[in-house]
Motif scaffolding. Structure first.
Motif, PDB file in Angstrom:
ATOM      1  N   PRO A  25      51.422   6.831 -23.628  1.00  0.00           N
ATOM      2  CA  PRO A  25      50.716   7.753 -23.170  1.00  0.00           C
ATOM      3  C   PRO A  25      51.190   9.090 -23.647  1.00  0.00           C
ATOM      4  CG  PRO A  25      51.738   6.859 -21.151  1.00  0.00           C
ATOM      5  CD  PRO A  25      51.961   5.957 -22.313  1.00  0.00           C
ATOM      6  N   ILE A  26      50.329   9.931 -23.780  1.00  0.00           N
ATOM      7  CA  ILE A  26      50.742  11.423 -24.311  1.00  0.00           C
ATOM      8  C   ILE A  26      50.515  12.330 -23.327  1.00  0.00           C
ATOM      9  CG2 ILE A  26      50.623  13.204 -26.081  1.00  0.00           C
ATOM     10  CD1 ILE A  26      51.694  10.548 -27.175  1.00  0.00           C
ATOM     11  N   THR A  27      51.216  13.125 -22.792  1.00  0.00           N
ATOM     12  CA  THR A  27      51.063  14.132 -21.444  1.00  0.00           C
ATOM     13  C   THR A  27      51.459  15.352 -22.048  1.00  0.00           C
ATOM     14  OG1 THR A  27      52.149  12.339 -20.096  1.00  0.00           O
ATOM     15  CG2 THR A  27      52.002  14.567 -19.311  1.00  0.00           C
ATOM     16  N   THR A  28      50.238  16.397 -21.526  1.00  0.00           N
ATOM     17  CA  THR A  28      50.158  17.718 -21.742  1.00  0.00           C
ATOM     18  C   THR A  28      51.504  18.503 -21.451  1.00  0.00           C
ATOM     19  OG1 THR A  28      48.879  18.285 -19.970  1.00  0.00           O
ATOM     20  CG2 THR A  28      47.703  17.810 -21.948  1.00  0.00           C
ATOM     21  N   ASP A  29      51.986  19.313 -21.953  1.00  0.00           N
ATOM     22  CA  ASP A  29      53.067  20.113 -21.617  1.00  0.00           C
ATOM     23  C   ASP A  29      52.835  21.266 -21.050  1.00  0.00           C
ATOM     24  OD1 ASP A  29      52.385  21.780 -23.573  1.00  0.00           O
ATOM     25  OD2 ASP A  29      53.830  21.262 -25.065  1.00  0.00           O
ATOM     26  N   VAL A  30      53.770  22.059 -20.647  1.00  0.00           N
ATOM     27  CA  VAL A  30      53.354  23.258 -19.859  1.00  0.00           C
ATOM     28  C   VAL A  30      52.436  24.255 -20.566  1.00  0.00           C
ATOM     29  CG1 VAL A  30      55.727  23.399 -18.597  1.00  0.00           C
ATOM     30  CG2 VAL A  30      55.405  24.679 -20.731  1.00  0.00           C
ATOM     31  N   ASP A  31      52.210  24.101 -21.797  1.00  0.00           N
ATOM     32  CA  ASP A  31      51.410  25.246 -22.533  1.00  0.00           C
ATOM     33  C   ASP A  31      50.050  24.435 -22.486  1.00  0.00           C
ATOM     34  OD1 ASP A  31      53.235  26.890 -23.063  1.00  0.00           O
ATOM     35  OD2 ASP A  31      53.989  25.890 -24.675  1.00  0.00           O
ATOM     36  N   GLY A  32      49.861  23.147 -22.021  1.00  0.00           N
ATOM     37  CA  GLY A  32      48.439  22.439 -21.892  1.00  0.00           C
ATOM     38  C   GLY A  32      48.373  21.641 -23.208  1.00  0.00           C
ATOM     39  N   ASN A  33      49.542  21.315 -24.102  1.00  0.00           N
ATOM     40  CA  ASN A  33      49.272  20.614 -25.408  1.00  0.00           C
ATOM     41  C   ASN A  33      49.756  19.001 -25.153  1.00  0.00           C
ATOM     42  OD1 ASN A  33      48.191  22.687 -26.665  1.00  0.00           O
ATOM     43  ND2 ASN A  33      50.282  23.560 -26.889  1.00  0.00           N
ATOM     44  N   ALA A  34      48.700  18.148 -25.569  1.00  0.00           N
ATOM     45  CA  ALA A  34      49.144  16.963 -25.725  1.00  0.00           C
ATOM     46  C   ALA A  34      49.112  16.336 -27.234  1.00  0.00           C
ATOM     47  CB  ALA A  34      48.015  15.893 -25.041  1.00  0.00           C
ATOM     48  N   ILE A  35      50.130  16.188 -27.984  1.00  0.00           N
ATOM     49  CA  ILE A  35      50.196  16.179 -29.278  1.00  0.00           C
ATOM     50  C   ILE A  35      50.380  14.933 -29.643  1.00  0.00           C
ATOM     51  CG2 ILE A  35      51.778  16.851 -31.241  1.00  0.00           C
ATOM     52  CD1 ILE A  35      52.638  19.270 -29.509  1.00  0.00           C
ATOM     53  N   PHE A  36      49.463  14.253 -30.538  1.00  0.00           N
ATOM     54  CA  PHE A  36      49.339  13.043 -31.252  1.00  0.00           C
ATOM     55  C   PHE A  36      49.894  13.070 -32.686  1.00  0.00           C
ATOM     56  CE2 PHE A  36      46.136  12.334 -27.813  1.00  0.00           C
ATOM     57  CZ  PHE A  36      46.561  10.964 -27.577  1.00  0.00           C
ATOM     58  N   ASN A  37      51.002  12.631 -32.992  1.00  0.00           N
ATOM     59  CA  ASN A  37      51.543  12.679 -34.284  1.00  0.00           C
ATOM     60  C   ASN A  37      51.068  11.390 -35.221  1.00  0.00           C
ATOM     61  OD1 ASN A  37      53.143  15.065 -34.257  1.00  0.00           O
ATOM     62  ND2 ASN A  37      54.281  14.232 -32.675  1.00  0.00           N
ATOM     63  N   PHE A  38      51.332  11.507 -36.291  1.00  0.00           N
ATOM     64  CA  PHE A  38      51.029  10.261 -37.280  1.00  0.00           C
ATOM     65  C   PHE A  38      49.663   9.729 -37.140  1.00  0.00           C
ATOM     66  CE2 PHE A  38      55.451  10.472 -35.769  1.00  0.00           C
ATOM     67  CZ  PHE A  38      56.088  10.810 -37.131  1.00  0.00           C
ATOM     68  N   VAL A  39      48.518  10.759 -37.228  1.00  0.00           N
ATOM     69  CA  VAL A  39      47.198  10.490 -37.194  1.00  0.00           C
ATOM     70  C   VAL A  39      46.592  10.365 -38.646  1.00  0.00           C
ATOM     71  CG1 VAL A  39      46.673  10.521 -34.557  1.00  0.00           C
ATOM     72  CG2 VAL A  39      46.372  12.399 -36.173  1.00  0.00           C
ATOM     73  N   PRO A  40      45.595   9.718 -39.124  1.00  0.00           N
ATOM     74  CA  PRO A  40      44.938  10.071 -40.280  1.00  0.00           C
ATOM     75  C   PRO A  40      44.204  11.201 -40.398  1.00  0.00           C
ATOM     76  CG  PRO A  40      43.906   8.194 -38.874  1.00  0.00           C
ATOM     77  CD  PRO A  40      44.834   8.557 -38.189  1.00  0.00           C
ATOM     78  N   GLY A  47      38.378  24.867 -21.045  1.00  0.00           N
ATOM     79  CA  GLY A  47      38.178  24.450 -22.471  1.00  0.00           C
ATOM     80  C   GLY A  47      38.294  25.330 -23.545  1.00  0.00           C
ATOM     81  N   THR A  48      39.071  26.427 -23.346  1.00  0.00           N
ATOM     82  CA  THR A  48      39.319  27.545 -24.361  1.00  0.00           C
ATOM     83  C   THR A  48      40.804  27.786 -24.520  1.00  0.00           C
ATOM     84  OG1 THR A  48      39.235  29.460 -23.036  1.00  0.00           O
ATOM     85  CG2 THR A  48      37.001  28.654 -23.577  1.00  0.00           C
ATOM     86  N   ASP A  49      41.138  28.279 -25.636  1.00  0.00           N
ATOM     87  CA  ASP A  49      42.645  28.463 -26.120  1.00  0.00           C
ATOM     88  C   ASP A  49      43.216  29.838 -24.879  1.00  0.00           C
ATOM     89  OD1 ASP A  49      41.155  30.572 -27.207  1.00  0.00           O
ATOM     90  OD2 ASP A  49      42.318  30.539 -28.937  1.00  0.00           O
ATOM     91  N   VAL A  50      42.350  30.378 -24.265  1.00  0.00           N
ATOM     92  CA  VAL A  50      42.822  31.563 -23.433  1.00  0.00           C
ATOM     93  C   VAL A  50      42.602  30.972 -21.885  1.00  0.00           C
ATOM     94  CG1 VAL A  50      42.402  33.343 -24.994  1.00  0.00           C
ATOM     95  CG2 VAL A  50      40.187  32.515 -23.290  1.00  0.00           C
ATOM     96  N   GLY A  51      42.177  29.930 -21.670  1.00  0.00           N
ATOM     97  CA  GLY A  51      42.183  29.498 -20.164  1.00  0.00           C
ATOM     98  C   GLY A  51      43.391  29.025 -19.625  1.00  0.00           C
ATOM     99  N   VAL A  52      43.657  28.963 -18.469  1.00  0.00           N
ATOM    100  CA  VAL A  52      44.876  28.402 -17.937  1.00  0.00           C
ATOM    101  C   VAL A  52      45.087  26.966 -18.384  1.00  0.00           C
ATOM    102  CG1 VAL A  52      45.920  27.794 -15.459  1.00  0.00           C
ATOM    103  CG2 VAL A  52      44.335  29.810 -15.593  1.00  0.00           C
ATOM    104  N   PRO A  53      46.226  26.932 -18.987  1.00  0.00           N
ATOM    105  CA  PRO A  53      46.634  25.405 -19.505  1.00  0.00           C
ATOM    106  C   PRO A  53      46.943  24.425 -18.392  1.00  0.00           C
ATOM    107  CG  PRO A  53      48.579  26.895 -19.914  1.00  0.00           C
ATOM    108  CD  PRO A  53      47.323  27.807 -19.143  1.00  0.00           C
ATOM    109  N   ILE A  54      46.625  23.264 -18.519  1.00  0.00           N
ATOM    110  CA  ILE A  54      47.022  22.133 -17.490  1.00  0.00           C
ATOM    111  C   ILE A  54      47.994  21.338 -18.075  1.00  0.00           C
ATOM    112  CG2 ILE A  54      45.834  20.237 -16.414  1.00  0.00           C
ATOM    113  CD1 ILE A  54      44.368  22.913 -15.968  1.00  0.00           C
ATOM    114  N   GLU A  55      49.069  21.209 -17.296  1.00  0.00           N
ATOM    115  CA  GLU A  55      50.360  20.710 -17.556  1.00  0.00           C
ATOM    116  C   GLU A  55      50.063  19.101 -16.936  1.00  0.00           C
ATOM    117  OE1 GLU A  55      55.213  20.314 -17.022  1.00  0.00           O
ATOM    118  OE2 GLU A  55      53.997  21.979 -16.061  1.00  0.00           O
TER     119      GLU A  55
END
Length: 180
Positions: free
Chosen positions: A94-109, A69-77
């Protein structure tokens, strides 16, 4: 002289007594780009009592998923999330995490004051990590935000395979496949 008809919206709905005619449409929705309201003009006609409009937001919410749960932890794809409403109903793809562990929601308020609440939930991880399936939420007071999400390593499970006809006799070699 033009007459304005203010229509309060709650949970995506509002109503107002309107005469037939042509109307110019504008919006005042906190967290959204009010210039994106569509359509910009609406004809109100007899026998049609329901009209729909859309509006866009420009914020970006990144859910960074790691084993601690930190920015230095092992990312989960492969962790999968949905955008939701306050009751947990899902919207969009659905939005799926990439190899860097990022799920990106665009166009949110987003808004620097009284930012709307953004609801989301995780429905899956990578099969080797546990996750929180409860409805979660956050707000964006800036155009972009990264939220750290933990998917801790799943507990190791002991799997036993014995002969069905000779109680307790362990099977010496083989494989079992569990498919989720």
């Amino acid at each position: 002289m033009a007459k304005e008809h203010l229509i309060p919206i709650t949970n995506g709905k509002g109503s107002k007594e309107l005469s037939n005619g042509n109307y110019t449409v504008s919006a005042n929705v906190n967290g959204y780009d009010n210039s994106t309201i569509l359509p910009l003009e609406q004809e109100i006609t007899q026998d049609i009592n329901e009209y729909s409009f859309t509006i866009s937001a420009a914020g970006t919410l990144t859910l960074h998923v790691s084993d601690d749960g930190t920015d230095v932890g092992v990312p989960i794809e492969g962790a999968v999330f949905y955008r939701c409403d306050s009751s947990g109903a899902t919207y969009g793809d659905p939005i799926t995490t990439d190899v860097d562990g990022n799920a990106i929601f665009n166009f949110v308020p987003y808004s620097d004051t009284n930012a709307p609440i953004i609801y989301f939930k995780q429905i899956q991880s990578d099969g080797e990590h546990d996750f929180n399936a409860e409805l979660q939420n956050t707000t964006l007071d800036t155009e972009t935000k990264t939220l750290e999400i933990m998917n801790q390593t799943a507990a190791e499970r002991q799997i036993n395979l014995t002969d069905a006809n000779y109680s307790g006799l362990p099977i010496e070699e083989g494989n079992i496949t569990l498919t989720a």
